[in-house]
Design a protein around this motif. Sequence first.
Motif, mmCIF file in Angstrom:
data_model
loop_
_atom_site.group_PDB
_atom_site.id
_atom_site.type_symbol
_atom_site.label_atom_id
_atom_site.label_comp_id
_atom_site.label_asym_id
_atom_site.label_seq_id
_atom_site.Cartn_x
_atom_site.Cartn_y
_atom_site.Cartn_z
ATOM 1 N N PRO A 79 0.778 -1.080 -0.056
ATOM 2 C CA PRO A 79 0.120 0.057 -0.009
ATOM 3 C C PRO A 79 0.974 1.425 0.150
ATOM 4 C CG PRO A 79 0.229 -0.863 2.308
ATOM 5 C CD PRO A 79 0.865 -1.801 1.243
ATOM 6 N N GLY A 80 0.188 2.260 0.048
ATOM 7 C CA GLY A 80 0.903 3.854 0.142
ATOM 8 C C GLY A 80 1.022 4.322 1.532
ATOM 9 N N PHE A 81 1.759 5.636 1.531
ATOM 10 C CA PHE A 81 1.998 6.015 2.760
ATOM 11 C C PHE A 81 0.816 6.216 3.657
ATOM 12 C CE2 PHE A 81 3.114 10.331 4.932
ATOM 13 C CZ PHE A 81 4.493 9.874 5.242
ATOM 14 N N THR A 82 1.259 5.747 4.992
ATOM 15 C CA THR A 82 0.168 5.766 6.146
ATOM 16 C C THR A 82 -0.869 4.754 6.203
ATOM 17 O OG1 THR A 82 -1.631 7.322 5.437
ATOM 18 C CG2 THR A 82 0.279 8.381 6.351
ATOM 19 N N GLY B 214 -10.054 10.328 -7.220
ATOM 20 C CA GLY B 214 -8.752 10.981 -6.631
ATOM 21 C C GLY B 214 -7.980 9.935 -6.290
ATOM 22 N N HIS B 215 -6.926 10.455 -5.151
ATOM 23 C CA HIS B 215 -5.774 9.585 -5.085
ATOM 24 C C HIS B 215 -6.253 8.113 -4.409
ATOM 25 C CE1 HIS B 215 -1.577 9.115 -4.092
ATOM 26 N NE2 HIS B 215 -1.779 8.990 -2.844
ATOM 27 N N MET B 216 -7.222 8.074 -3.600
ATOM 28 C CA MET B 216 -7.646 6.995 -2.896
ATOM 29 C C MET B 216 -8.426 5.862 -3.766
ATOM 30 S SD MET B 216 -5.496 7.957 -0.555
ATOM 31 C CE MET B 216 -5.784 6.621 0.480
ATOM 32 N N HIS C 284 0.272 0.887 -4.469
ATOM 33 C CA HIS C 284 -0.454 1.962 -4.377
ATOM 34 C C HIS C 284 0.405 3.280 -4.125
ATOM 35 C CE1 HIS C 284 -3.525 4.864 -2.680
ATOM 36 N NE2 HIS C 284 -3.392 5.331 -3.811
ATOM 37 N N SER C 285 0.588 4.412 -4.721
ATOM 38 C CA SER C 285 0.998 5.792 -4.337
ATOM 39 C C SER C 285 2.570 5.711 -3.946
ATOM 40 C CB SER C 285 0.186 6.233 -2.922
ATOM 41 O OG SER C 285 0.568 7.641 -2.847
ATOM 42 N N MET C 286 2.852 5.516 -2.650
ATOM 43 C CA MET C 286 4.446 5.383 -2.594
ATOM 44 C C MET C 286 4.979 4.027 -2.699
ATOM 45 S SD MET C 286 6.015 7.571 0.575
ATOM 46 C CE MET C 286 5.680 9.517 1.055
ATOM 47 N N GLY C 287 3.841 2.924 -2.668
ATOM 48 C CA GLY C 287 3.725 1.620 -3.305
ATOM 49 C C GLY C 287 3.899 1.700 -4.608
ATOM 50 N N PHE D 285 -4.929 14.841 -5.999
ATOM 51 C CA PHE D 285 -4.171 16.191 -5.545
ATOM 52 C C PHE D 285 -2.802 15.995 -4.950
ATOM 53 C CE2 PHE D 285 -8.498 17.488 -6.610
ATOM 54 C CZ PHE D 285 -8.178 18.282 -7.613
ATOM 55 N N ILE D 286 -2.555 14.557 -4.526
ATOM 56 C CA ILE D 286 -1.484 14.060 -3.695
ATOM 57 C C ILE D 286 -0.394 13.691 -4.527
ATOM 58 C CG2 ILE D 286 -1.004 12.306 -2.028
ATOM 59 C CD1 ILE D 286 -3.748 12.436 -1.137
ATOM 60 N N ALA D 287 -0.821 12.706 -5.479
ATOM 61 C CA ALA D 287 0.156 12.481 -6.657
ATOM 62 C C ALA D 287 -0.497 12.900 -7.828
ATOM 63 C CB ALA D 287 0.462 10.884 -6.496
HETATM 64 O O1 9J3 Z 1 1.662 7.022 -0.489
HETATM 65 C C1 9J3 Z 1 1.320 8.088 -0.803
HETATM 66 O O2 9J3 Z 1 -0.176 8.313 -0.532
HETATM 67 C C2 9J3 Z 1 2.154 9.211 -1.068
HETATM 68 C C3 9J3 Z 1 1.712 10.672 -0.996
HETATM 69 C C4 9J3 Z 1 2.047 11.345 0.094
HETATM 70 O O3 9J3 Z 1 1.331 11.558 0.965
HETATM 71 O O4 9J3 Z 1 3.307 11.873 -0.028
HETATM 72 C C5 9J3 Z 1 3.641 12.815 1.010
HETATM 73 C C6 9J3 Z 1 4.949 12.766 1.157
#
Ligand code: 9J3
Length: 261
Positions: free
Chosen positions: A63-66, A209-211, A132-135, A180-182
Amino acid sequence: AALDSPYERGPDPTLASIQAVSGPFAVTRTVVPAGSGTGFNRGTLYYPTDTSQGTFGGVVVIPGFTEPESTMSWYGPRLASQGFVVFTLEPNTVLDFPDARADQMLAALTYLTTKSAAKDRVDPARLSVLGHSMGGGATFRVAQRKPDLKTAVAMAPWHTEFNWSNVKVPMFVFGSDNDFIAPAGSMASSFFTSITPAEKAYLLLKNQGHMAYIFENTTIAQYTITWLKRFLDDDTRYSPFLCPAPAASAVISQYKDTCPV
Ligand code: 9J3
């Protein structure tokens, strides 16, 4: 139908079968506790119970960040029931940046093929990663560092590097038009443009959106399954679902490809 690929698994696909919530294979779920292997935290294996058709391609998911593993759990049964061995990961910490996640996915691939409960069911020569995302950023890094991956799938990828021109792995890249995040224009689309495999595809989700990727979604599942079938199993029965490229629609804002796949 005649087997064009020795890795074809399951019946001939239809639009209904690739959009279905469950594919044709019954799936077993096995928890991989922390400490099971080195270089990654813990996770969950999902794999077909059928041992009569040979091995399956393997996919490590992060997964992604957090985000905890559970945000990506829906890919486990959804993909495994189509005939893949899937290993969803809990990151070492939910704050890990992409390259740390890439290290964890590489370690998890090794564990999957050598030590896991599914090691005899997965083909070590047919591996993929999905994130996803950072993943998703991690997915580009794994594709760069492990060029023998058959394919990789990045969803709203986030990374601080934008030039992935030495990535030769056939990748499917998803972006969202309202991210709007990536932002897809600067990340998913740019990363996609930079990679240099013979085959690649990019799908920009409409009104998302991002999620979007952490919720079960027919379009995301359909193109992920179809791409994995085509490149992890070399199964050209799925090619008509990729080429010619889908037109813009209520769910697809834009699609870019290298057809014929
Ligand atoms: O994994 C993500 O959702 C990356 C987007 C993010 O929050 O980056 C901020 C450093």
